[in-house]
Scaffold this active site. Sequence first.
Site, PDB file in Angstrom:
ATOM      1  N   HIS A 122       7.492   8.195  -4.871  1.00 38.19           N
ATOM      2  CA  HIS A 122       6.543   8.963  -5.501  1.00 38.19           C
ATOM      3  C   HIS A 122       5.144   8.243  -6.161  1.00 38.19           C
ATOM      4  O   HIS A 122       4.225   8.537  -6.419  1.00 38.19           O
ATOM      5  CB  HIS A 122       6.945  10.222  -6.858  1.00 38.19           C
ATOM      6  CG  HIS A 122       7.657   9.645  -8.007  1.00 38.19           C
ATOM      7  ND1 HIS A 122       8.520   9.295  -8.379  1.00 38.19           N
ATOM      8  CD2 HIS A 122       6.487   9.276  -8.975  1.00 38.19           C
ATOM      9  CE1 HIS A 122       8.909   8.809  -9.380  1.00 38.19           C
ATOM     10  NE2 HIS A 122       7.442   8.958  -9.886  1.00 38.19           N
ATOM     11  N   ASP A 152      13.619   8.779  -3.267  1.00 38.77           N
ATOM     12  CA  ASP A 152      12.890   8.377  -3.916  1.00 38.77           C
ATOM     13  C   ASP A 152      12.568   6.833  -4.244  1.00 38.77           C
ATOM     14  O   ASP A 152      12.144   6.459  -5.230  1.00 38.77           O
ATOM     15  CB  ASP A 152      12.746   9.180  -5.434  1.00 38.77           C
ATOM     16  CG  ASP A 152      11.365   9.020  -6.081  1.00 38.77           C
ATOM     17  OD1 ASP A 152      10.236   8.726  -5.424  1.00 38.77           O
ATOM     18  OD2 ASP A 152      11.259   9.084  -7.361  1.00 38.77           O
ATOM     19  N   SER A 226       8.075   4.677 -14.039  1.00 34.46           N
ATOM     20  CA  SER A 226       8.706   5.018 -12.544  1.00 34.46           C
ATOM     21  C   SER A 226       8.638   3.951 -11.998  1.00 34.46           C
ATOM     22  O   SER A 226       7.586   3.252 -11.626  1.00 34.46           O
ATOM     23  CB  SER A 226       8.074   6.258 -11.923  1.00 34.46           C
ATOM     24  OG  SER A 226       8.186   7.430 -12.970  1.00 34.46           O
TER      25      SER A 226
END
Length: 494
Positions: A122, A152, A226
């Site tokens: 992402h 992911d 992230s």
Amino acid sequence: MANSFPAASFLQRFTAAVAACVIAAGLAVVPPAPALAHGPDSVPDLAERLLDAVVNISTAQTVTARRSVPLPQVPEGSPFQEFFDEFFNRENQNGDQPRRVQSLGSGFVIDGTKGIIVTNNHVIEGADEVTVNFNDGSKLPAEVLGSDSKTDLAVLKVEPDTPLPDVSFGDSEVLRVGDWVMAIGNPFGLGGTVTTGIVSARNRDINSGPYDNYIQTDASINRGNSGGPLFNQDGEVIGINTAIISPSGGSIGIGFAIPSQTAMRVIDQLRQFGETRRGWLGVRIQEVTDEIAESLGMKSAEGALVAGVTEGGPAAAAGLEPGDVILRFDGRSVPEMRDLPRMVADTTIGKQVEVIVLRKGTEVTVMVELGRLEEANLDEAVGTEGEKKQAEPERDTVLGMELSELTDELRKEHNINEDVKGVLVAKVEPGSSAEEKRVQAGDVIVEVAQEPVSSPADVVKQVDRLKQYDRKSALLLLANGRGELRFVPVRVEE
């Protein structure tokens, strides 16, 4: 005057006297228990060694955003009408202007010689440009070797002039709740930031995908973290930070990381093929609840219940059937339904796998050759001839349901495919156990207690048999109009 001395001196003399008595008696002196560890006092050496291998990922993307501003309603002939007409006509002419959107994330180098970097999918998804920013201030453009939305994960490649500092993966399977971990990332665009915490939980399912198996940690993870690494105390990557739970967008001590054991296989495939290649069994499964376990005569709720088998898939070729409970897969037990997809996905395509299932109270061993999971691998209906028209369909009532034989007219009325066989649920009594389990008119009962039924009388007979065995619930295999199957335990009412 009485002699006086400090309390500490008295305590020391008393302790020495007791010890002397114990020794004189020939008894061993038990040393005091060591103080419990409170975690690492400091981690500067570890952080200094790892910081240069952690990078910031910046992306840029061109998007077209149409401005949609409604025209105010003004009276005809108003002095403001000309002004508003001119203003909004100009806005509409410039409404589809493209603009650049930038975002920041984190990543880490796993192969400094070849310039291989790992981050979250992402972070780079949809990006036109990806730039890697290093701790020394240098920057390099990056190529996306491959990405996987289900876990992911994404793998990037840069072309360094000299080998980059890199880190290696550790074994996330040996982690214990309470182990100390350290996160390094790029929260809120601030650059390399180090936080520490513990493993709060393992095997977390946060409903983000079919392979959820997250490490939960209270090490501070925020926006921009992230794709960054979660390290153990040896400086090995045991997780990839990917998600947080927060009403404010900031850390509240609930962060999630992809375990290294899950990530390594995906990363290897993305490096080698640019895509993932997962095993495929070809079944639809559902959870074995306590009620379903009781209705099947199981001692405990475990395994994965097969609700449907894909025509032409590996499971169908091996003889797996709806109603089977998969207990073991390739030598490993299946504690819960959600464990099976991850086991299958991690197994080599084409491998002959031993699958142990519970079928009508008996354990059966089936050998399955796994196929490859494709996006188009969906359950398909099996075409058969329709049933003949009956003028007066048989009806009966049981378990709070009014049942009917499935005729051509009723198929049309409830939009039921020709290949769906069984007994129609014509009506469900309000407040019944069937209604609580969301059984509804138009459902078709295919099996009762894993026995096929074709008439209301068959359903009544099977329910009566369950009552004789003191079963508390009847396991129904239901189909909707499209033929999609699900198991539902309905309470047997006396």
